[in-house]
Write an enzyme that holds these catalytic residues in place. Structure first.
Site, PDB file in Angstrom:
ATOM      1  N   GLU A 145       0.859  -1.192   0.000  1.00  0.00           N
ATOM      2  CA  GLU A 145       0.000   0.000   0.000  1.00  0.00           C
ATOM      3  C   GLU A 145       0.891   1.237   0.000  1.00  0.00           C
ATOM      4  O   GLU A 145       1.995   1.225   0.572  1.00  0.00           O
ATOM      5  CB  GLU A 145      -0.897  -0.007   1.246  1.00  0.00           C
ATOM      6  CG  GLU A 145      -1.751   1.262   1.360  1.00  0.00           C
ATOM      7  CD  GLU A 145      -2.884   1.166   2.368  1.00  0.00           C
ATOM      8  OE1 GLU A 145      -2.960   0.163   3.105  1.00  0.00           O
ATOM      9  OE2 GLU A 145      -3.702   2.116   2.412  1.00  0.00           O
ATOM     10  N   ASN A 168      -6.730   1.658   2.624  1.00  0.00           N
ATOM     11  CA  ASN A 168      -7.447   2.928   2.739  1.00  0.00           C
ATOM     12  C   ASN A 168      -6.993   3.912   1.659  1.00  0.00           C
ATOM     13  O   ASN A 168      -7.775   4.757   1.220  1.00  0.00           O
ATOM     14  CB  ASN A 168      -7.214   3.523   4.134  1.00  0.00           C
ATOM     15  CG  ASN A 168      -7.780   2.645   5.234  1.00  0.00           C
ATOM     16  OD1 ASN A 168      -8.668   1.819   4.997  1.00  0.00           O
ATOM     17  ND2 ASN A 168      -7.287   2.803   6.448  1.00  0.00           N
ATOM     18  N   ASN A 185     -12.179  -0.848  -0.997  1.00  0.00           N
ATOM     19  CA  ASN A 185     -11.537  -1.347   0.222  1.00  0.00           C
ATOM     20  C   ASN A 185     -12.342  -0.914   1.444  1.00  0.00           C
ATOM     21  O   ASN A 185     -12.673   0.283   1.572  1.00  0.00           O
ATOM     22  CB  ASN A 185     -10.118  -0.769   0.345  1.00  0.00           C
ATOM     23  CG  ASN A 185      -9.450  -1.159   1.657  1.00  0.00           C
ATOM     24  OD1 ASN A 185      -9.102  -2.315   1.857  1.00  0.00           O
ATOM     25  ND2 ASN A 185      -9.297  -0.201   2.568  1.00  0.00           N
ATOM     26  N   GLU A 186     -12.671  -1.852   2.303  1.00  0.00           N
ATOM     27  CA  GLU A 186     -13.292  -1.577   3.618  1.00  0.00           C
ATOM     28  C   GLU A 186     -14.355  -0.484   3.515  1.00  0.00           C
ATOM     29  O   GLU A 186     -14.340   0.495   4.293  1.00  0.00           O
ATOM     30  CB  GLU A 186     -12.219  -1.198   4.641  1.00  0.00           C
ATOM     31  CG  GLU A 186     -11.277  -2.346   4.947  1.00  0.00           C
ATOM     32  CD  GLU A 186     -10.359  -2.114   6.141  1.00  0.00           C
ATOM     33  OE1 GLU A 186     -10.268  -0.979   6.644  1.00  0.00           O
ATOM     34  OE2 GLU A 186      -9.721  -3.098   6.568  1.00  0.00           O
ATOM     35  N   TYR A 202      -6.899  -8.270  12.188  1.00  0.00           N
ATOM     36  CA  TYR A 202      -5.607  -7.990  12.822  1.00  0.00           C
ATOM     37  C   TYR A 202      -5.725  -8.335  14.300  1.00  0.00           C
ATOM     38  O   TYR A 202      -6.762  -8.101  14.911  1.00  0.00           O
ATOM     39  CB  TYR A 202      -5.248  -6.509  12.672  1.00  0.00           C
ATOM     40  CG  TYR A 202      -5.016  -6.072  11.235  1.00  0.00           C
ATOM     41  CD1 TYR A 202      -3.810  -6.343  10.605  1.00  0.00           C
ATOM     42  CD2 TYR A 202      -5.993  -5.382  10.524  1.00  0.00           C
ATOM     43  CE1 TYR A 202      -3.577  -5.938   9.292  1.00  0.00           C
ATOM     44  CE2 TYR A 202      -5.775  -4.973   9.215  1.00  0.00           C
ATOM     45  CZ  TYR A 202      -4.566  -5.250   8.598  1.00  0.00           C
ATOM     46  OH  TYR A 202      -4.336  -4.849   7.306  1.00  0.00           O
ATOM     47  N   GLU A 224      -6.479  -9.042   4.087  1.00  0.00           N
ATOM     48  CA  GLU A 224      -5.631  -8.353   5.075  1.00  0.00           C
ATOM     49  C   GLU A 224      -5.642  -9.198   6.337  1.00  0.00           C
ATOM     50  O   GLU A 224      -6.716  -9.420   6.922  1.00  0.00           O
ATOM     51  CB  GLU A 224      -6.135  -6.938   5.380  1.00  0.00           C
ATOM     52  CG  GLU A 224      -5.929  -5.962   4.237  1.00  0.00           C
ATOM     53  CD  GLU A 224      -6.267  -4.523   4.592  1.00  0.00           C
ATOM     54  OE1 GLU A 224      -6.099  -4.133   5.762  1.00  0.00           O
ATOM     55  OE2 GLU A 224      -6.706  -3.797   3.689  1.00  0.00           O
ATOM     56  N   GLN A 237       1.411  -6.099   5.850  1.00  0.00           N
ATOM     57  CA  GLN A 237       1.730  -5.784   4.482  1.00  0.00           C
ATOM     58  C   GLN A 237       3.089  -6.406   4.176  1.00  0.00           C
ATOM     59  O   GLN A 237       3.513  -7.276   4.924  1.00  0.00           O
ATOM     60  CB  GLN A 237       1.712  -4.276   4.282  1.00  0.00           C
ATOM     61  CG  GLN A 237       0.311  -3.698   4.572  1.00  0.00           C
ATOM     62  CD  GLN A 237       0.103  -2.272   4.089  1.00  0.00           C
ATOM     63  OE1 GLN A 237       0.960  -1.641   3.516  1.00  0.00           O
ATOM     64  NE2 GLN A 237      -1.098  -1.750   4.365  1.00  0.00           N
TER      65      GLN A 237
END
Ligand code: AHR
Length: 507
Positions: free
Chosen positions: A31, A76, A176-177, A248, A296, A353
């Site tokens: 990212e 993001n 994304n999200e 996470y 992720e 990442q």
């Protein structure tokens, strides 16, 4: 002090498989965030930089890690991404504000550079389109620029930018999200589901064979979790192939026992999303199944303050540079095991990442690159966890946890290479204090011998690799792992990640 514990046991039978491991399970994520790109993979002027400014030392580590796909450019970041800023002559590329990370983006590294990076690392690109500030038209323009052979404004522009051949990007994330209030242009499930369906439908008009990922929830703890997935899939079921999952984990309030059991949560999350996908499949009377892109996942200390002073709008600031301990690597390995145990439905995943930002590889600007503790479980799984996952029903002593109740001390999976008969077992001992005896009954897989048993464990559970001591933590061989009368016997060190390779050949 290590005490003997009752053994943990399971039986392997080649007739009882879960599913083939899709190579995309070993994907990662780059990212435009912090120093992942700038001074991570890309640093012109570094003594190791190649003619494209890519760091050779980092490229080598990425290949050693065994990464198969790379998701890009966010995260993001993608929700404000203007792809056309990142192509063409560098000196003409604009400098922009990146709202997601309050940073300044120079666009010095862009789409073409990313595609060169994929070619050099032998990885498959997994591109995301911006469904935050943009929508259908922009996704179509990016797809035409990337994949159309030529003869149109945008495909000819790509050729003029030096890439005559189309990029052939097959896998695309639809935003994304988008459920997250922090996301630029975030949406309700109804708004997003319709936009994802329409974007996917239009993209497939250009290229029917694309593989498309709809955004699931940004975390299973979101108030809209599961309802979001159901609503999005009701709108977009026919148009998409995957739904995404993000998770996470971190140690909270010193509760290490629960942290070590993080994979319990991950497996529950996966099973809940599978159930939701299949519920919608039943309601819509659909034949196809939606698979899961766990795009992720990692250990991430979100609650810790950033040790680096970072002002807003810096270029490539030090963000999310978590240093991973042996304990983190054991949890990380257990998360890998959770993915493998669901290989029938989790057919893509991205470790978030790749470099510097919550990453297995760290660099210093102008300085070295090194492997974090989490590098090793990933590299071993990617190298040897290829083939077909076997069913592993563990009979294990348990330990109490505050978050998950009684949890088995052993977390394990096994992968068989059906051509050679070789089997690799990945196993974690969650006990902080005790060695765990392991017995694997091999009656259903025929005669095997132990080729190798490697362990990641340390007398200091906080041990980590740093620029000064890059090899402080590395895997070491275990002794005494044997097969006797068709049963494998091993002793798993306290708080350890283990890879046991068994060969079917009697050599
Ligand atoms: O991986 C870091 C960030 O975590 C990503 O940008 C975002 O998608 C997630 O919240």
């Amino acid at each position: 002090m290590s005490r003997p514990t009752a053994p943990a046991r399971f039986t392997l039978d080649s007739a009882f498989g879960i599913g083939a491991v899709h190579p995309r399970l070993y994907g990662s994520f780059v990212e435009h965030l912090g120093r992942c790109v700038y001074t991570g993979i890309y640093e012109p002027g570094h003594p190791q930089a190649d003619t494209d400014g890519l760091r050779r030392d980092v490229l080598e580590l990425i290949q050693e890690l065994g990464v198969t796909t790379v998701r890009y450019p966010g995260g993001n970041f993608v929700s404000g991404y203007r792809w056309e800023d990142s192509v063409g002559p560098r000196e003409e590329r604009p400098v922009r504000l990146d709202l997601a990370w309050k940073s300044t983006e120079t666009n010095e590294f862009g789409l073409g550079e990313f595609m060169d990076f994929c070619a050099k690392t032998g990885t498959e690109p997994m591109m995301a389109v911006n469904l935050g500030t943009r929508g259908v038209e922009d996704a179509l323009r990016l797809l035409e620029y990337s994949n159309h052979p030529g003869g149109t404004e945008l495909s000819d522009l790509r050729a003029a930018h030096g890439a005559k051949e189309p990029y052939g990007i097959k896998m695309w994330c639809l935003g994304n999200e988008m459920d997250g209030p922090w996301q630029t242009g975030h949406k309700t499930a109804e708004e997003y589901g319709r936009l994802a369906a329409e974007t996917a439908r239009a993209m497939r008009m250009i290229q029917p064979g694309l593989e498309l990922v709809a955004c699931g929830s940004s975390a299973s703890g979101m108030p809209t979790f599961a309802a979001w997935e159901a609503t999005v899939l009701e709108a977009a079921y026919d148009q998409v192939d995957y739904i995404s999952l993000h998770a996470y984990y971190e140690e909270v309030d010193g509760d290490r026992d629960s942290f070590l059991a993080s994979a319990v949560d991950m497996e529950h999350f996966i099973e809940s999303v599978v159930a939701t996908c299949d519920h919608v499949r039943a309601r819509l009377k659909e034949k196809k199944r939606i698979n899961l892109s766990f795009d992720e996942w990692n250990v991430w200390y979100q609650k810790r303050p950033n040790p680096h002073q970072v002002e807003d709008w810096q270029q490539a600031p030090r963000l999310l540079e978590d240093v991973y301990t042996v304990t983190d690597a054991v949890v990380f390995g257990s998360l890998m095991i959770a993915l493998l145990r669901h290989a029938d439905r989790v057919t893509a995943a991205s470790l978030a990442q790749l470099v510097n930002v919550i990453a297995p590889i760290m660099t210093e600007p102008g300085g070295p690159a090194w492997r974090q503790t989490t590098f090793f479980p990933f590299a071993q799984a990617s190298t040897y966890g290829r083939g077909r996952v076997l069913r592993v029903d563990v009979d294990s002593p348990t330990y109490p946890t505050a978050r998950f109740g009684d949890v088995p001390l052993l977390h394990a999976t096994a992968v068989i290479d059906d051509e050679t008969g070789d089997i690799t077992v990945f196993a974690v001992n969650r006990s902080q204090t005790d060695t765990l005896p392991l017995e694997i009954d091999l009656r259903g897989v025929g005669a095997h011998t132990v080729a190798e048993h490697l362990v990641l464990a340390d007398g200091d559970p906080e041990a980590a690799n740093t620029a000064d001591r890059p090899d402080r933590v590395t895997p070491h061989p275990a002794t005494g792992t044997t097969v006797t009368d068709g049963v494998l016997h091993a002793e798993l060190e306290p708080l350890s990640w283990n890879m046991i390779r068994l060969t079917g050949r009697q050599d």
